[in-house]
Design a protein around this motif. Structure first.
Motif, PDB file in Angstrom:
ATOM      1  N   ASN A  20     -17.997  14.650 -20.386  1.00 31.22           N
ATOM      2  CA  ASN A  20     -16.858  15.354 -20.492  1.00 31.22           C
ATOM      3  C   ASN A  20     -17.935  16.827 -19.112  1.00 31.22           C
ATOM      4  O   ASN A  20     -16.991  17.784 -19.147  1.00 31.22           O
ATOM      5  CB  ASN A  20     -17.442  16.298 -22.513  1.00 31.22           C
ATOM      6  N   LYS A  23     -15.865  16.140 -16.246  1.00 33.82           N
ATOM      7  CA  LYS A  23     -14.289  16.267 -16.473  1.00 33.82           C
ATOM      8  C   LYS A  23     -14.486  17.753 -16.308  1.00 33.82           C
ATOM      9  O   LYS A  23     -13.174  18.290 -15.730  1.00 33.82           O
ATOM     10  CB  LYS A  23     -14.097  16.160 -17.680  1.00 33.82           C
ATOM     11  N   LYS A  24     -15.103  18.655 -17.039  1.00 41.62           N
ATOM     12  CA  LYS A  24     -14.888  20.278 -16.977  1.00 41.62           C
ATOM     13  C   LYS A  24     -14.755  20.524 -15.402  1.00 41.62           C
ATOM     14  O   LYS A  24     -14.098  21.229 -14.582  1.00 41.62           O
ATOM     15  CB  LYS A  24     -15.881  20.454 -17.481  1.00 41.62           C
ATOM     16  N   PHE A  98     -21.209  11.642 -26.381  1.00 41.61           N
ATOM     17  CA  PHE A  98     -20.415  12.164 -26.164  1.00 41.61           C
ATOM     18  C   PHE A  98     -20.839  13.398 -28.146  1.00 41.61           C
ATOM     19  O   PHE A  98     -21.126  14.478 -27.261  1.00 41.61           O
ATOM     20  CB  PHE A  98     -19.034  12.114 -26.555  1.00 41.61           C
TER      21      PHE A  98
END
Length: 137
Positions: A20, A23-24, A98
């Protein structure tokens, strides 16, 4: 498992944990390019003035950092697609890498799986991501 394979295993797990965030990071790099940023300018000439849209497009497709983030994200996303065939394995991946709310034992208890199954699935998941990255695991 030899040292290289063990090291790759740990790196792949780190990629899964950081999915995550990666992705950011990718979104931020793309925003910086689109809004004008510290990325080095590549000058594309169309006529007598620079084409800023073309410059931005070239930066997006030529940035090594962006390409590497995309490669890692795609490897994990391909794995997620494959795991949709097995909801319990997919859930295990989500819980372990996650969500990170449970210990390994907590995940086993929540999913009603044994120790051997958990660690076998973990190896399978990491190997699958590794295969999409082209790494030996």
């Amino acid at each position: 498992m030899n040292k290289i394979e063990h090291s790759n295993f740990k790196l792949i797990e780190a990629e899964l944990y950081g999915y995550n965030d990666t992705k950011k990071e990718l979104e931020l790099m793309e925003e910086e390019i689109l809004e004008g940023s510290a990325f080095q300018e590549v000058c594309v000439q169309s006529g007598t003035t620079g084409d800023t849209t073309a410059n931005k497009a070239i930066k997006m497709i030529s940035s090594k950092a962006i390409l590497e983030c995309e490669r890692r994200i795609k490897a994990i996303e391909k794995t997620l697609v494959i795991l949709q065939q097995d909801e319990t394995k997919l859930r295990m991946l989500q819980m372990k890498y996650f969500e990170r709310k449970f210990t390994d034992t907590g995940i086993m208890n929540e999913l009603h799986i044994g120790n051997n199954t958990f660690y076998r699935w973990r190896r399978e998941i990491v190997k699958l991501v590794g295969s999409y990255l082209g790494w030996r695991v």
